[in-house]
Motif scaffolding. Structure first.
Motif, mmCIF file in Angstrom:
data_model
loop_
_atom_site.group_PDB
_atom_site.id
_atom_site.type_symbol
_atom_site.label_atom_id
_atom_site.label_comp_id
_atom_site.label_asym_id
_atom_site.label_seq_id
_atom_site.Cartn_x
_atom_site.Cartn_y
_atom_site.Cartn_z
ATOM 1 N N GLY A 14 33.847 37.474 -109.394
ATOM 2 C CA GLY A 14 34.282 37.669 -108.079
ATOM 3 C C GLY A 14 35.748 37.928 -108.204
ATOM 4 N N VAL A 15 36.161 39.058 -107.434
ATOM 5 C CA VAL A 15 37.649 39.381 -107.269
ATOM 6 C C VAL A 15 37.975 39.608 -106.011
ATOM 7 N N GLY A 16 37.480 39.067 -105.114
ATOM 8 C CA GLY A 16 38.068 38.835 -103.954
ATOM 9 C C GLY A 16 39.167 37.946 -103.627
ATOM 10 N N LEU A 17 39.416 37.450 -102.487
ATOM 11 C CA LEU A 17 40.613 36.772 -102.065
ATOM 12 C C LEU A 17 40.934 35.677 -103.253
ATOM 13 N N VAL A 18 39.943 35.021 -103.629
ATOM 14 C CA VAL A 18 40.071 33.614 -104.455
ATOM 15 C C VAL A 18 40.074 34.212 -105.930
ATOM 16 N N GLY A 19 39.183 35.062 -106.306
ATOM 17 C CA GLY A 19 39.018 35.600 -107.627
ATOM 18 C C GLY A 19 40.409 36.266 -107.995
ATOM 19 N N ALA B 163 32.361 41.667 -110.998
ATOM 20 C CA ALA B 163 31.987 41.524 -109.389
ATOM 21 C C ALA B 163 30.521 42.336 -109.276
ATOM 22 N N THR B 164 30.392 42.940 -108.086
ATOM 23 C CA THR B 164 29.176 43.340 -107.860
ATOM 24 C C THR B 164 28.871 44.734 -108.551
ATOM 25 N N ARG B 165 30.356 45.558 -108.520
ATOM 26 C CA ARG B 165 30.121 46.914 -109.176
ATOM 27 C C ARG B 165 31.438 46.895 -109.913
ATOM 28 N N GLU B 166 30.994 47.954 -110.782
ATOM 29 C CA GLU B 166 32.179 48.415 -111.709
ATOM 30 C C GLU B 166 33.370 49.327 -110.960
ATOM 31 N N ARG B 167 34.509 48.982 -111.117
ATOM 32 C CA ARG B 167 35.640 50.024 -110.695
ATOM 33 C C ARG B 167 37.098 49.284 -111.296
ATOM 34 N N PRO B 168 38.061 50.142 -111.233
ATOM 35 C CA PRO B 168 39.387 49.636 -111.402
ATOM 36 C C PRO B 168 39.946 48.948 -110.177
ATOM 37 N N ALA C 222 33.913 32.917 -108.417
ATOM 38 C CA ALA C 222 34.615 33.203 -107.190
ATOM 39 C C ALA C 222 33.720 34.145 -106.416
ATOM 40 N N GLY C 223 32.498 34.203 -106.550
ATOM 41 C CA GLY C 223 31.537 35.176 -105.831
ATOM 42 C C GLY C 223 31.183 34.363 -104.615
ATOM 43 N N GLN C 224 30.223 35.330 -103.981
ATOM 44 C CA GLN C 224 29.571 34.728 -102.584
ATOM 45 C C GLN C 224 28.545 33.492 -103.128
ATOM 46 N N GLU C 225 28.350 32.794 -102.230
ATOM 47 C CA GLU C 225 27.322 31.778 -102.200
ATOM 48 C C GLU C 225 26.018 32.141 -101.854
ATOM 49 N N GLY C 226 25.003 31.332 -102.226
ATOM 50 C CA GLY C 226 23.635 31.409 -101.881
ATOM 51 C C GLY C 226 22.862 31.964 -102.912
ATOM 52 N N ALA C 227 21.444 32.171 -102.621
ATOM 53 C CA ALA C 227 20.353 32.427 -103.580
ATOM 54 C C ALA C 227 20.632 33.831 -104.225
ATOM 55 N N LYS C 228 21.538 34.987 -103.700
ATOM 56 C CA LYS C 228 21.658 35.795 -104.318
ATOM 57 C C LYS C 228 23.187 35.802 -105.008
ATOM 58 N N GLY C 229 23.887 34.586 -104.729
ATOM 59 C CA GLY C 229 25.378 34.611 -104.959
ATOM 60 C C GLY C 229 25.652 34.729 -106.453
ATOM 61 N N THR D 111 42.020 32.736 -91.145
ATOM 62 C CA THR D 111 40.919 33.817 -91.233
ATOM 63 C C THR D 111 40.824 34.090 -92.577
ATOM 64 N N SER D 112 41.831 33.757 -93.469
ATOM 65 C CA SER D 112 41.310 34.128 -95.009
ATOM 66 C C SER D 112 40.129 33.202 -95.666
ATOM 67 N N GLY D 113 40.061 31.966 -95.002
ATOM 68 C CA GLY D 113 39.075 31.076 -95.289
ATOM 69 C C GLY D 113 37.548 31.739 -95.414
ATOM 70 N N TRP D 114 37.469 33.041 -94.708
ATOM 71 C CA TRP D 114 35.924 33.414 -94.630
ATOM 72 C C TRP D 114 36.023 34.408 -95.824
ATOM 73 N N GLY D 115 37.088 34.883 -96.566
ATOM 74 C CA GLY D 115 37.140 35.819 -97.418
ATOM 75 C C GLY D 115 37.830 37.106 -96.987
ATOM 76 N N MET D 116 37.815 38.023 -97.654
ATOM 77 C CA MET D 116 38.552 39.316 -97.454
ATOM 78 C C MET D 116 38.542 39.978 -96.104
ATOM 79 N N ARG D 117 37.429 39.803 -95.655
ATOM 80 C CA ARG D 117 37.067 40.380 -94.436
ATOM 81 C C ARG D 117 37.752 39.637 -93.089
ATOM 82 N N ASP E 95 47.585 25.782 -98.570
ATOM 83 C CA ASP E 95 47.068 27.118 -98.862
ATOM 84 C C ASP E 95 45.473 27.055 -99.290
ATOM 85 N N ASN E 96 44.676 27.438 -98.498
ATOM 86 C CA ASN E 96 43.244 27.231 -98.605
ATOM 87 C C ASN E 96 42.943 28.281 -99.933
ATOM 88 N N ILE E 97 43.625 29.348 -100.193
ATOM 89 C CA ILE E 97 43.045 30.177 -101.254
ATOM 90 C C ILE E 97 43.566 29.783 -102.555
HETATM 91 N N1 LIG Z 1 38.578 31.916 -98.940
HETATM 92 C C1 LIG Z 1 38.559 30.724 -99.290
HETATM 93 O O1 LIG Z 1 39.610 29.913 -98.511
HETATM 94 C C2 LIG Z 1 37.720 29.844 -99.991
HETATM 95 C C3 LIG Z 1 38.196 28.365 -100.199
HETATM 96 C C4 LIG Z 1 37.457 27.756 -101.006
HETATM 97 C C5 LIG Z 1 36.237 28.067 -101.640
HETATM 98 N N2 LIG Z 1 35.809 29.655 -101.415
HETATM 99 C C6 LIG Z 1 34.902 30.026 -101.952
HETATM 100 O O2 LIG Z 1 35.150 30.928 -102.960
HETATM 101 C C7 LIG Z 1 34.210 32.194 -103.309
HETATM 102 C C8 LIG Z 1 34.945 33.419 -102.875
HETATM 103 O O3 LIG Z 1 35.458 33.468 -101.752
HETATM 104 P P1 LIG Z 1 36.439 34.660 -101.459
HETATM 105 O O4 LIG Z 1 37.013 34.138 -100.191
HETATM 106 O O5 LIG Z 1 37.126 35.184 -102.560
HETATM 107 O O6 LIG Z 1 35.409 35.659 -100.839
HETATM 108 P P2 LIG Z 1 35.632 37.428 -100.822
HETATM 109 O O7 LIG Z 1 36.950 37.595 -100.704
HETATM 110 O O8 LIG Z 1 34.493 37.797 -99.793
HETATM 111 O O9 LIG Z 1 35.147 37.946 -102.255
HETATM 112 C C9 LIG Z 1 33.748 37.741 -102.843
HETATM 113 C C10 LIG Z 1 33.856 38.309 -104.402
HETATM 114 O O10 LIG Z 1 32.292 37.859 -104.928
HETATM 115 C C11 LIG Z 1 31.999 38.922 -105.365
HETATM 116 N N3 LIG Z 1 30.496 39.005 -105.443
HETATM 117 C C12 LIG Z 1 29.621 38.592 -104.170
HETATM 118 N N4 LIG Z 1 28.420 38.361 -104.755
HETATM 119 C C13 LIG Z 1 28.409 38.472 -106.305
HETATM 120 C C14 LIG Z 1 27.460 38.308 -107.091
HETATM 121 N N5 LIG Z 1 26.272 37.924 -106.884
HETATM 122 N N6 LIG Z 1 27.775 38.407 -108.647
HETATM 123 C C15 LIG Z 1 29.037 38.811 -108.722
HETATM 124 N N7 LIG Z 1 30.022 38.921 -107.894
HETATM 125 C C16 LIG Z 1 29.781 38.758 -106.603
HETATM 126 C C17 LIG Z 1 32.348 40.130 -104.713
HETATM 127 O O11 LIG Z 1 32.291 41.436 -105.111
HETATM 128 P P3 LIG Z 1 32.654 42.836 -104.616
HETATM 129 O O12 LIG Z 1 34.223 42.995 -104.771
HETATM 130 O O13 LIG Z 1 31.955 43.781 -105.716
HETATM 131 O O14 LIG Z 1 32.013 42.950 -103.570
HETATM 132 C C18 LIG Z 1 33.792 39.767 -104.280
HETATM 133 O O15 LIG Z 1 34.676 40.077 -105.223
HETATM 134 C C19 LIG Z 1 33.155 31.789 -102.163
HETATM 135 O O16 LIG Z 1 32.101 31.001 -102.984
HETATM 136 C C20 LIG Z 1 33.693 30.994 -101.264
HETATM 137 O O17 LIG Z 1 32.952 30.139 -100.472
HETATM 138 C C21 LIG Z 1 36.731 30.345 -100.557
#
Ligand SMILES: NC(=O)c1ccc[n+]([C@@H]2O[C@H](COP(=O)([O-])OP(=O)(O)OC[C@H]3O[C@@H](n4cnc5c(N)ncnc54)[C@H](OP(=O)(O)O)[C@@H]3O)[C@@H](O)[C@H]2O)c1
Length: 348
Positions: free
Chosen positions: A9-14, A36-41, A68-75, A157-163, A323-325
């Motif tokens: 996972g390379v979103g905000l937390v990764g 993460a979910t797909r290869e790229r630089p 630091a990827g998404q949660e749930g069954a496909k997470g 808003t960053s608590g939701w992730g990148m979006r 800082d939540n991140i």
């Molecule tokens: N944001 C916060 O404040 C916060 C705080 C505490 C905990 N968390 C938890 O930390 C985790 C990451 O949050 P985030 O805010 O960084 O989310 P985010 O910005 O939406 O990033 C999610 C990352 O996970 C990758 N991903 C999703 N599904 C995957 C899978 N099945 N296998 C491998 N990689 C996968 C995505 O890949 P792509 O880039 O390829 O789409 C993306 O890089 C979540 O579980 C979230 O609940 C977040």
């Protein structure tokens, strides 16, 4: 030779995990493997890195996996936990999927590093709003035993992730012109977020409470190892880019004065108290989420507005910002890994 670390996972937390590993000179091979979910630089922590598509190969030879990827069954962690375990790696997970499992320690190092045992190589990091609250409340609980917690959160808003911040940034210029009929993505926030407050984070569960609120209940009890603490939370999304604030009221078994609480918190690890008299302005000092931009505050939990609750004989009220991140996710995970090193459970 450093430790082999895989970050999934390379979103905000990764990305923040990669930054924390670098800033804190974590003894790992550099760069860490990133997937993460797909290869790229990608540019992570200021460096160009190749992100791979997560596969079983991502865990080959890994000593440590930071999810630091998404949660749930496909997470990420539900899909790859067993693979990481088979490879013999320690794993630390940011998501909610395993936090309440009886055999998974749920750890905030300043509060309950003792929960880590050699018996389980999978550790969960709590929800961001829970982490900062327990950092601030653990010293009070140890000194005076907390019986009841009421908390209202002001979550960025960053608590939701990148979006999340993308939604706020996109709506703000339009909302300055008119707040009517603002376009928004209901998959991110249930209402427009620009100049608004939304008392709805994650799904509604358990009757009238949301999952974010119930995380604060169950996770706090597990971390403080006290299933009897009564807790009620209202979690609110606010138009802040980063950094959660929380107004917290506690009732304790033993009375603590505000001065005593301030002293306790000043001595506690990971906390900076900002609560000094400011007579020139006829007020006291206090922290806000923007203070987290100052380098000296980016990795701590800030506490202010510490006062005796005028509605309760043994009550305190306080305001908690972090800082939540970073402390709410990435930094906490790296601090758990550092604790594994200190305890000799992970050897560089
Ligand atoms: N944001 C916060 O404040 C916060 C705080 C505490 C905990 N968390 C938890 O930390 C985790 C990451 O949050 P985030 O805010 O960084 O989310 P985010 O910005 O939406 O990033 C999610 C990352 O996970 C990758 N991903 C999703 N599904 C995957 C899978 N099945 N296998 C491998 N990689 C996968 C995505 O890949 P792509 O880039 O390829 O789409 C993306 O890089 C979540 O579980 C979230 O609940 C977040």
């Amino acid at each position: 030779m450093g430790l082999k670390v895989t970050v999934v996972g390379v979103g905000l937390v990764g990305e923040a995990i990669v930054s924390c590993l670098k800033e804190r000179k974590f003894p790992c091979e550099w760069p860490p493997r990133v997937a993460a979910t797909r290869e790229r630089p990608e540019t992570l922590a200021g460096e160009k890195m190749l992100v791979e598509e997560t596969s079983a190969g991502s865990f080959n030879g890994a000593d440590l996996v930071l999810f630091a990827g998404q949660e749930g069954a496909k997470g990420a962690s539900v899909t790859w936990r067993e693979t990481a375990e088979r490879c013999g790696a320690w794993s630390i997970d940011n998501g909610r999927d395993f936090r309440l499992a009886a055999d998974v320690p749920l750890v905030v190092p300043e509060v309950n590093s003792g929960a880590i045992t050699p018996k389980t190589r999978f550790i969960a990091s709590p929800n961001c709003s829970t982490i900062q609250m327990v950092v601030a409340l653990a010293p009070i609980h140890r000194a005076a035993k907390i019986k009841r917690i009421i908390v209202a959160t002001y979550q960025a808003t960053s608590g939701w992730g990148m979006r999340g911040p993308q939604e706020l940034r996109a709506q703000t210029p339009k909302a300055l012109v008119s707040q009517e009929n603002l376009e928004f993505d209901p998959k991110v926030f249930a209402r427009p977020i620009a100049f608004n407050c939304i008392p709805h984070i994650d799904q509604f569960v358990d009757g009238d409470y949301t999952r974010e609120e119930m995380k604060m209940v169950h996770e706090t009890r597990k971390i403080l190892d006290d299933s009897k603490i009564k807790i009620s939370a209202t979690t609110v999304r606010v138009p802040v880019l980063n950094g959660h604030g929380e107004a917290v009221w506690v009732e304790t078994a033993k009375k603590l004065s505000a001065d005593e609480a301030r002293e306790l918190l000043r001595k506690a690890p990971g906390i900076v108290v900002i609560d000094e008299p400011d007579p020139a302005n006829n007020r006291r000092t206090y922290p806000t989420p923007l203070d987290l931009l100052k380098p000296e505050y980016k990795d701590v939990t800030l506490v202010g507005r510490i006062r005796e609750d005028i509605s309760s004989a043994k009550g305190l009220a306080l305001w908690v910002v972090s800082d939540n991140i970073r402390k709410g996710a990435a930094l906490n995970v790296v601090q758990i890994a550092e604790e594994l090193l200190r305890r000799g459970l992970l050897k560089a």
